[in-house]
Design a protein around this motif. Structure first.
Motif, PDB file in Angstrom:
ATOM      1  N   THR A 238       0.585  -0.771   0.002  1.00 42.68           N
ATOM      2  CA  THR A 238      -0.326  -0.295  -0.174  1.00 42.68           C
ATOM      3  C   THR A 238       1.101   1.328   0.007  1.00 42.68           C
ATOM      4  O   THR A 238       0.032   2.347  -0.689  1.00 42.68           O
ATOM      5  N   THR A 239       1.817   0.711   0.883  1.00 41.48           N
ATOM      6  CA  THR A 239       2.722   2.537   0.845  1.00 41.48           C
ATOM      7  C   THR A 239       2.971   2.834  -0.354  1.00 41.48           C
ATOM      8  O   THR A 239       3.704   3.890  -1.325  1.00 41.48           O
ATOM      9  N   ASP A 240       4.189   1.497  -1.162  1.00 36.81           N
ATOM     10  CA  ASP A 240       4.915   1.433  -1.793  1.00 36.81           C
ATOM     11  C   ASP A 240       3.831   2.171  -3.170  1.00 36.81           C
ATOM     12  O   ASP A 240       3.869   2.980  -3.979  1.00 36.81           O
ATOM     13  N   LYS A 241       2.595   2.149  -3.261  1.00 30.98           N
ATOM     14  CA  LYS A 241       1.453   2.671  -4.295  1.00 30.98           C
ATOM     15  C   LYS A 241       1.043   3.463  -3.808  1.00 30.98           C
ATOM     16  O   LYS A 241       0.850   5.130  -4.432  1.00 30.98           O
ATOM     17  N   ALA A 242       0.890   4.243  -2.506  1.00 27.17           N
ATOM     18  CA  ALA A 242       0.806   5.238  -2.360  1.00 27.17           C
ATOM     19  C   ALA A 242       1.743   6.366  -3.062  1.00 27.17           C
ATOM     20  O   ALA A 242       1.662   7.709  -3.482  1.00 27.17           O
ATOM     21  N   ILE A 243       2.857   5.833  -2.228  1.00 26.17           N
ATOM     22  CA  ILE A 243       4.239   7.054  -2.994  1.00 26.17           C
ATOM     23  C   ILE A 243       4.550   6.577  -4.392  1.00 26.17           C
ATOM     24  O   ILE A 243       4.559   8.300  -4.981  1.00 26.17           O
ATOM     25  N   ALA A 244       3.664   6.222  -4.805  1.00 21.85           N
ATOM     26  CA  ALA A 244       3.819   6.487  -6.729  1.00 21.85           C
ATOM     27  C   ALA A 244       2.658   7.343  -7.277  1.00 21.85           C
ATOM     28  O   ALA A 244       3.087   7.804  -7.935  1.00 21.85           O
ATOM     29  N   GLY A 245       1.594   6.941  -6.711  1.00 21.27           N
ATOM     30  CA  GLY A 245       0.367   7.749  -6.738  1.00 21.27           C
ATOM     31  C   GLY A 245       0.441   9.084  -6.415  1.00 21.27           C
ATOM     32  O   GLY A 245      -0.052  10.221  -7.098  1.00 21.27           O
ATOM     33  N   ILE A 246       1.073   9.548  -4.930  1.00 18.24           N
ATOM     34  CA  ILE A 246       0.940  10.921  -5.001  1.00 18.24           C
ATOM     35  C   ILE A 246       2.388  11.475  -6.617  1.00 18.24           C
ATOM     36  O   ILE A 246       2.112  12.705  -6.609  1.00 18.24           O
ATOM     37  N   PHE A 247       3.674  10.999  -6.054  1.00 16.76           N
ATOM     38  CA  PHE A 247       4.121  11.291  -7.394  1.00 16.76           C
ATOM     39  C   PHE A 247       3.456  11.301  -9.135  1.00 16.76           C
ATOM     40  O   PHE A 247       3.374  12.929  -9.220  1.00 16.76           O
ATOM     41  N   ALA A 248       2.767  10.820  -9.456  1.00 18.22           N
ATOM     42  CA  ALA A 248       1.948  10.103 -10.606  1.00 18.22           C
ATOM     43  C   ALA A 248       1.076  11.743 -10.668  1.00 18.22           C
ATOM     44  O   ALA A 248       1.152  12.201 -11.577  1.00 18.22           O
ATOM     45  N   ASN A 249       0.825  11.562  -9.140  1.00 19.90           N
ATOM     46  CA  ASN A 249      -0.894  12.893  -9.727  1.00 19.90           C
ATOM     47  C   ASN A 249      -0.058  14.245  -9.452  1.00 19.90           C
ATOM     48  O   ASN A 249      -0.535  15.160 -10.296  1.00 19.90           O
ATOM     49  N   LEU A 250       0.594  14.780  -8.626  1.00 23.87           N
ATOM     50  CA  LEU A 250       1.716  16.119  -9.072  1.00 23.87           C
ATOM     51  C   LEU A 250       2.136  16.465 -10.232  1.00 23.87           C
ATOM     52  O   LEU A 250       2.549  16.887 -10.821  1.00 23.87           O
ATOM     53  N   LEU A 251       3.141  14.878 -11.219  1.00 26.92           N
ATOM     54  CA  LEU A 251       3.815  15.465 -11.793  1.00 26.92           C
ATOM     55  C   LEU A 251       3.168  15.882 -13.451  1.00 26.92           C
ATOM     56  O   LEU A 251       2.788  16.431 -14.289  1.00 26.92           O
ATOM     57  N   LEU A 252       1.282  15.003 -13.026  1.00 30.25           N
ATOM     58  CA  LEU A 252       0.436  14.954 -13.541  1.00 30.25           C
ATOM     59  C   LEU A 252      -0.665  16.632 -13.853  1.00 30.25           C
ATOM     60  O   LEU A 252      -0.941  17.418 -14.436  1.00 30.25           O
ATOM     61  N   HIS A 253      -0.123  17.497 -12.841  1.00 29.71           N
ATOM     62  CA  HIS A 253      -0.815  17.961 -12.590  1.00 29.71           C
ATOM     63  C   HIS A 253       0.560  19.174 -12.038  1.00 29.71           C
ATOM     64  O   HIS A 253       0.612  19.428 -10.592  1.00 29.71           O
ATOM     65  N   PRO A 254       0.928  19.971 -12.807  1.00 28.85           N
ATOM     66  CA  PRO A 254       2.264  20.130 -12.495  1.00 28.85           C
ATOM     67  C   PRO A 254       2.524  21.645 -11.903  1.00 28.85           C
ATOM     68  O   PRO A 254       2.876  22.556 -10.904  1.00 28.85           O
ATOM     69  N   GLU A 255       1.282  22.542 -12.030  1.00 26.18           N
ATOM     70  CA  GLU A 255       0.399  23.518 -10.870  1.00 26.18           C
ATOM     71  C   GLU A 255       0.797  23.303  -9.793  1.00 26.18           C
ATOM     72  O   GLU A 255       0.995  23.934  -8.391  1.00 26.18           O
ATOM     73  N   GLN A 256      -0.247  21.951  -9.699  1.00 25.14           N
ATOM     74  CA  GLN A 256      -0.158  21.473  -8.274  1.00 25.14           C
ATOM     75  C   GLN A 256       1.366  21.437  -7.290  1.00 25.14           C
ATOM     76  O   GLN A 256       1.552  21.459  -6.351  1.00 25.14           O
ATOM     77  N   LEU A 257       1.786  20.366  -8.330  1.00 22.70           N
ATOM     78  CA  LEU A 257       4.024  20.206  -8.253  1.00 22.70           C
ATOM     79  C   LEU A 257       3.950  21.188  -7.248  1.00 22.70           C
ATOM     80  O   LEU A 257       4.452  21.228  -6.126  1.00 22.70           O
ATOM     81  N   ALA A 258       4.525  22.339  -8.241  1.00 18.41           N
ATOM     82  CA  ALA A 258       5.104  23.737  -7.309  1.00 18.41           C
ATOM     83  C   ALA A 258       4.509  24.324  -6.232  1.00 18.41           C
ATOM     84  O   ALA A 258       5.538  24.635  -6.068  1.00 18.41           O
ATOM     85  N   ALA A 259       2.882  24.366  -6.098  1.00 20.48           N
ATOM     86  CA  ALA A 259       2.749  24.718  -5.213  1.00 20.48           C
ATOM     87  C   ALA A 259       3.348  23.582  -3.940  1.00 20.48           C
ATOM     88  O   ALA A 259       3.557  23.976  -2.572  1.00 20.48           O
ATOM     89  N   VAL A 260       3.173  22.109  -4.470  1.00 19.71           N
ATOM     90  CA  VAL A 260       3.848  21.762  -3.348  1.00 19.71           C
ATOM     91  C   VAL A 260       5.438  21.735  -3.152  1.00 19.71           C
ATOM     92  O   VAL A 260       5.959  21.587  -1.618  1.00 19.71           O
ATOM     93  N   ARG A 261       5.727  22.211  -3.817  1.00 19.05           N
ATOM     94  CA  ARG A 261       7.190  22.048  -4.040  1.00 19.05           C
ATOM     95  C   ARG A 261       7.914  23.052  -2.733  1.00 19.05           C
ATOM     96  O   ARG A 261       8.214  23.671  -2.460  1.00 19.05           O
ATOM     97  N   GLU A 262       6.384  24.483  -3.787  1.00 17.61           N
ATOM     98  CA  GLU A 262       6.888  25.313  -2.624  1.00 17.61           C
ATOM     99  C   GLU A 262       6.615  25.750  -0.802  1.00 17.61           C
ATOM    100  O   GLU A 262       6.856  26.709  -0.376  1.00 17.61           O
ATOM    101  N   ASP A 263       5.482  24.683  -0.442  1.00 14.08           N
ATOM    102  CA  ASP A 263       4.777  24.632   0.533  1.00 14.08           C
ATOM    103  C   ASP A 263       4.458  23.415   0.721  1.00 14.08           C
ATOM    104  O   ASP A 263       3.794  22.135   0.443  1.00 14.08           O
ATOM    105  N   ARG A 264       5.512  23.166   1.445  1.00 12.09           N
ATOM    106  CA  ARG A 264       5.957  21.805   2.059  1.00 12.09           C
ATOM    107  C   ARG A 264       4.357  20.550   3.037  1.00 12.09           C
ATOM    108  O   ARG A 264       4.562  19.569   2.845  1.00 12.09           O
TER     109      ARG A 264
END
Length: 414
Positions: A238-264
Motif C-alpha cells: 500500500t505504501t509502495d503504491k501511495a508513494i508512486a500515486g502521489i508523484f504520478a498525480n502531482l507530475l500530471l498536475h504541474p501547478e499543484q506540484l509547484a505549490a507543494v514544492r513551495e509549501d511543504r
C-alpha cells in the motif's frame, strides 16, 4: 437487484484498464449487485461503504478473512473481534504512533529514504517506482523488525505473492499455490528469528512484540509471525503504491506540484487527496452477520460484501467534482485524514481502521520532502504517461522521471 451483467465486470480487461467509468455506472444505477464469480455483493456508494466499515450496529464481521487472509498469513488481528481484537490491537498499536514512531522509527524512514535517493540523485533520471517506491517501505519494515535488509528481494517476492493471493478474484490456482508456498517459506524464515529474539531481545519492534503484554495476554510465536507477515504485505504494497500515486498525480498536475514544492505543509493534503483519488487498495471485503438493507437492495446474513473503495471515494454525493485531483480540496479534511475519523475510505474506518496509517503518512511525507529536495525540477520522462495497473490493489507500475542533478554544497574550510 441488478446483476454483474448490467455493469462492466470487475474481472474484465475493460475494468482492469480503467475502473472509474464502471464505478460511476455502479453508483448511479447498480449500487448493490450480486457478482457470481466472486460470490459476493458489491457496494459502491460512499454512504454504504462507510456504513459497512464503521459498522455501528455490529452487522458486519471480518470472517471473510478466514479464507481470504489466513491461508497466507495465519490467523491475524484483522480476523478478531470484541475483547480479543481490542487486546491484540493494544499490543501492537503503540509502535505505530506517538513517541515510538517519532523517536525510534522516523530515523529509519529518513535514513532509508536518503540511501535510496543517493543512488540516483546525481544521475538526472530515475524510475520512482522501481528505484524508490517499491523499496522504501520494505526496507523500513525490515529495519523496524530488526531483519536483514539483504533479504529485501525475498521480502518483496513474498509480499507480492500475498497481495496477488488476496486479489485473486478469478481463483487462479497458480496464484493460490504461490500464496500458500509463501506462508510456509515466511514461517520457516521468521519463526527461528522470533525464538532467538525472545532469548536475546533488542530495541526493535520484533523484540517489543515478543515482550508485549496487556491484561495478562501476550502474543505467541505464531501470532507475531502472522502480524509480521501482514505488516510486510499491507505496509509494503500500500505504501509502495501511495508513494508512486502521489508523484504520478502531482507530475500530471504541474501547478499543484509547484505549490507543494513551495509549501511543504501541503504534502499531507496531497497524500490525503491521493488516497481519495487513486487509493492503493480499491476493494475490501466484509461478511454480513445479519440481513442488511443497503442502497439498491438487501444483503442476506452470512454473505460476502465487496466494498469498492475506489468507487466510494469518487462519489459525487460526497465530493464535489470527484474526478478532479485537487490538493486544495475543501471537502476533504487533512487533519483527520490519517485517523479513524477520516473523510476518505482508503484506510477503512471503525475498529479495523489501518493501524499503520501514521507510519504510511511518515513514510510518504519524508519521501516526498527528500525527493523534492533532490529533484527540484522533477518532470515525467518525455512521452511517458503514467498508467495504473491492478484491480484489488492499483497503482503505477513505472514512473520514469528526469531532473537536473543538484550538486551538494561543499563546506568552505578556513
Amino acid at each position: 437487484m441488478p446483476t454483474a451483467q448490467h455493469v462492466p465486470d470487475i474481472l474484465s480487461p475493460e475494468f482492469a484498464a480503467d475502473p472509474y467509468p464502471a464505478y460511476r455506472v455502479m453508483r448511479d444505477s447498480a449500487p448493490l449487485i450480486w457478482h457470481e464469480a466472486t460470490r459476493s455483493y458489491i457496494v459502491s456508494r460512499y454512504e454504504d461503504v462507510e456504513r459497512v466499515f464503521k459498522d455501528k450496529n455490529n452487522q458486519f464481521t471480518t470472517d471473510n478473512y478466514d479464507w481470504q487472509l489466513e491461508p497466507v498469513h495465519g490467523r491475524t488481528i484483522l480476523q478478531l473481534s470484541g475483547r480479543e481484537h481490542a487486546v491484540r490491537r493494544a499490543l501492537v498499536a503503540p509502535a505505530f504512533r506517538g513517541s515510538d514512531l517519532q523517536e525510534k522509527f522516523l530515523p529509519f524512514i529518513e535514513r532509508n529514504s536518503r540511501e535510496l535517493i543517493d543512488a540516483f540523485r546525481h544521475t538526472g533520471s530515475a524510475d520512482l517506482v522501481a528505484d524508490y517506491a517499491t523499496r522504501l517501505p520494505v526496507n523500513v519494515i525490515a529495519d523496524m523488525l530488526g531483519l536483514d535488509k539483504a533479504d529485501h528481494t525475498r521480502f518483496h517476492r513474498w509480499y507480492t505473492s500475498v497481495i496477488a493471493f488476496l486479489g485473486n478474484l478469478s481463483g487462479d490456482p497458480e496464484v493460490t499455490a504461490a500464496g500458500q508456498r509463501t506462508r510456509v517459506e515466511f514461517a520457516e524464515y521468521m519463526l527461528p528469528i522470533i525464538r532467538r529474539r525472545r532469548d536475546h531481545p533488542g530495541d526493535d519492534l520484533l523484540s517489543t512484540l515478543c515482550a508485549a503484554e496487556v491484561d495478562g495476554v501476550s502474543m505467541s510465536d505464531e501470532d507475531i509471525k502472522a502480524f509480521c507477515s501482514l505488516l510486510l504485505a499491507a505496509g509494503g504494497e500500500t505504501t509502495d503504491k501511495a508513494i508512486a500515486g502521489i508523484f504520478a498525480n502531482l507530475l500530471l498536475h504541474p501547478e499543484q506540484l509547484a505549490a507543494v514544492r513551495e509549501d511543504r505543509s501541503l504534502i499531507a493534503g496531497a497524500f490525503a487527496e491521493t488516497l481519495r483519488y487513486t487509493p492503493p487498495v480499491h476493494m475490501i471485503m466484509r461478511q454480513s452477520a445479519t440481513e442488511v438493507v443497503l442502497s439498491g437492495g438487501t444483503v442476506p446474513a452470512g454473505a460476502t460484501v465487496t466494498c469498492l473503495i475506489g468507487a466510494a471515494n469518487r462519489d459525487e454525493n460526497r465530493y464535489r467534482d470527484p474526478d478532479r485531483f485537487d490538493v486544495f480540496r475543501e471537502d476533504l479534511t487533512t487533519t483527520t485524514a490519517f485517523s479513524a475519523a477520516a473523510d476518505h475510505l482508503a484506510f477503512a474506518l471503525g475498529r479495523h481502521f489501518c493501524v499503520g496509517a501514521l507510519l504510511a503518512k511518515a513514510e510518504v511525507e519524508t519521501g516526498v520532502n527528500q525527493l523534492l529536495d533532490a529533484m527540484p525540477d522533477v518532470r515525467l520522462a518525455d512521452g511517458f504517461d503514467p498508467v495504473e495497473k491492478g484491480v484489488f490493489t492499483r497503482g503505477p507500475q513505472s514512473l520514469p522521471v528526469r531532473f537536473t542533478p543538484v550538486t551538494p554544497v561543499t563546506p568552505v574550510m578556513d
